[in-house]
Design a protein around this motif. Structure first.
Motif, mmCIF file in Angstrom:
data_model
loop_
_atom_site.group_PDB
_atom_site.id
_atom_site.type_symbol
_atom_site.label_atom_id
_atom_site.label_comp_id
_atom_site.label_asym_id
_atom_site.label_seq_id
_atom_site.Cartn_x
_atom_site.Cartn_y
_atom_site.Cartn_z
ATOM 1 N N MET A 192 0.850 -1.176 0.000
ATOM 2 C CA MET A 192 0.000 0.000 0.000
ATOM 3 C C MET A 192 0.897 1.241 0.000
ATOM 4 O O MET A 192 1.947 1.253 0.598
ATOM 5 N N ASN A 193 0.435 2.286 -0.659
ATOM 6 C CA ASN A 193 1.203 3.534 -0.683
ATOM 7 C C ASN A 193 0.340 4.706 -0.229
ATOM 8 O O ASN A 193 -0.867 4.571 -0.047
ATOM 9 N N LEU A 194 0.981 5.827 -0.056
ATOM 10 C CA LEU A 194 0.292 6.991 0.485
ATOM 11 C C LEU A 194 -0.846 7.466 -0.421
ATOM 12 O O LEU A 194 -1.899 7.874 0.069
ATOM 13 N N GLY A 195 -0.647 7.383 -1.724
ATOM 14 C CA GLY A 195 -1.730 7.753 -2.641
ATOM 15 C C GLY A 195 -2.958 6.892 -2.458
ATOM 16 O O GLY A 195 -4.080 7.384 -2.453
ATOM 17 N N ASN A 196 -2.743 5.592 -2.285
ATOM 18 C CA ASN A 196 -3.876 4.683 -2.061
ATOM 19 C C ASN A 196 -4.578 4.973 -0.746
ATOM 20 O O ASN A 196 -5.808 4.927 -0.666
ATOM 21 N N ILE A 197 -3.796 5.237 0.284
ATOM 22 C CA ILE A 197 -4.383 5.545 1.589
ATOM 23 C C ILE A 197 -5.255 6.791 1.499
ATOM 24 O O ILE A 197 -6.378 6.809 1.997
ATOM 25 N N CYS A 198 -4.750 7.827 0.851
ATOM 26 C CA CYS A 198 -5.534 9.058 0.688
ATOM 27 C C CYS A 198 -6.810 8.778 -0.097
ATOM 28 O O CYS A 198 -7.874 9.304 0.236
ATOM 29 N N GLN A 199 -6.699 7.935 -1.122
ATOM 30 C CA GLN A 199 -7.879 7.603 -1.922
ATOM 31 C C GLN A 199 -8.920 6.891 -1.062
ATOM 32 O O GLN A 199 -10.111 7.188 -1.151
ATOM 33 N N GLN A 200 -8.483 5.981 -0.213
ATOM 34 C CA GLN A 200 -9.413 5.262 0.656
ATOM 35 C C GLN A 200 -10.074 6.186 1.671
ATOM 36 O O GLN A 200 -11.181 5.925 2.129
ATOM 37 N N LEU A 201 -9.397 7.272 2.019
ATOM 38 C CA LEU A 201 -9.946 8.244 2.957
ATOM 39 C C LEU A 201 -10.755 9.331 2.252
ATOM 40 O O LEU A 201 -11.117 10.340 2.848
ATOM 41 N N ALA A 246 -4.462 12.295 -2.926
ATOM 42 C CA ALA A 246 -4.061 11.052 -3.590
ATOM 43 C C ALA A 246 -3.403 11.361 -4.932
ATOM 44 O O ALA A 246 -2.382 10.757 -5.290
ATOM 45 N N LEU A 247 -3.961 12.323 -5.654
ATOM 46 C CA LEU A 247 -3.388 12.731 -6.930
ATOM 47 C C LEU A 247 -1.982 13.285 -6.736
ATOM 48 O O LEU A 247 -1.054 12.912 -7.458
ATOM 49 N N GLU A 248 -1.808 14.153 -5.766
ATOM 50 C CA GLU A 248 -0.481 14.732 -5.498
ATOM 51 C C GLU A 248 0.553 13.645 -5.207
ATOM 52 O O GLU A 248 1.652 13.658 -5.760
ATOM 53 N N HIS A 249 0.199 12.712 -4.346
ATOM 54 C CA HIS A 249 1.145 11.666 -3.962
ATOM 55 C C HIS A 249 1.438 10.711 -5.126
ATOM 56 O O HIS A 249 2.570 10.272 -5.298
ATOM 57 N N THR A 250 0.429 10.431 -5.924
ATOM 58 C CA THR A 250 0.627 9.541 -7.057
ATOM 59 C C THR A 250 1.505 10.199 -8.115
ATOM 60 O O THR A 250 2.393 9.555 -8.687
ATOM 61 N N LEU A 251 1.294 11.477 -8.358
ATOM 62 C CA LEU A 251 2.144 12.194 -9.318
ATOM 63 C C LEU A 251 3.590 12.243 -8.831
ATOM 64 O O LEU A 251 4.527 12.103 -9.627
ATOM 65 N N LYS A 252 3.787 12.417 -7.543
ATOM 66 C CA LYS A 252 5.134 12.418 -6.973
ATOM 67 C C LYS A 252 5.784 11.045 -7.170
ATOM 68 O O LYS A 252 6.953 10.942 -7.537
#
Length: 57
Positions: free
Chosen positions: A1-10, A16-22
Motif C-alpha cells: 500500500m502507498n500513500l496515494g492509495n491511503i488518501c484515496q481510501q480516505l 491522492a493525486l499529489e502523492h501519485t504524481l510524486k
C-alpha cells in the motif's frame, strides 16, 4: 500500500493525486502508480485524463 492509495481510501482524492504524481516523478513507468492515476482521474470525473495517463507513459 502507498500513500496515494491511503488518501484515496480516505476520500482525499486531491491528496491522492499529489502523492501519485510524486511517485511517478520518481518512477515514471510504475504500472501500479499509472493504474492508480487513472482511477483517481475517474473519481475526479476526468475520463479523458484517465485514458491519457496510461497511453502517454
Amino acid at each position: 500500500m502507498n500513500l496515494g492509495n491511503i488518501c484515496q481510501q480516505l476520500d482525499e482524492t486531491k491528496k491522492a493525486l499529489e502523492h501519485t504524481l510524486k511517485s511517478l516523478e520518481l518512477k515514471p513507468k510504475n504500472p501500479n502508480a499509472l493504474l492508480n492515476l487513472g482511477i483517481i482521474f475517474q473519481h475526479l470525473e476526468e475520463p479523458g485524463k484517465a485514458l491519457d495517463s496510461t497511453r502517454n507513459r
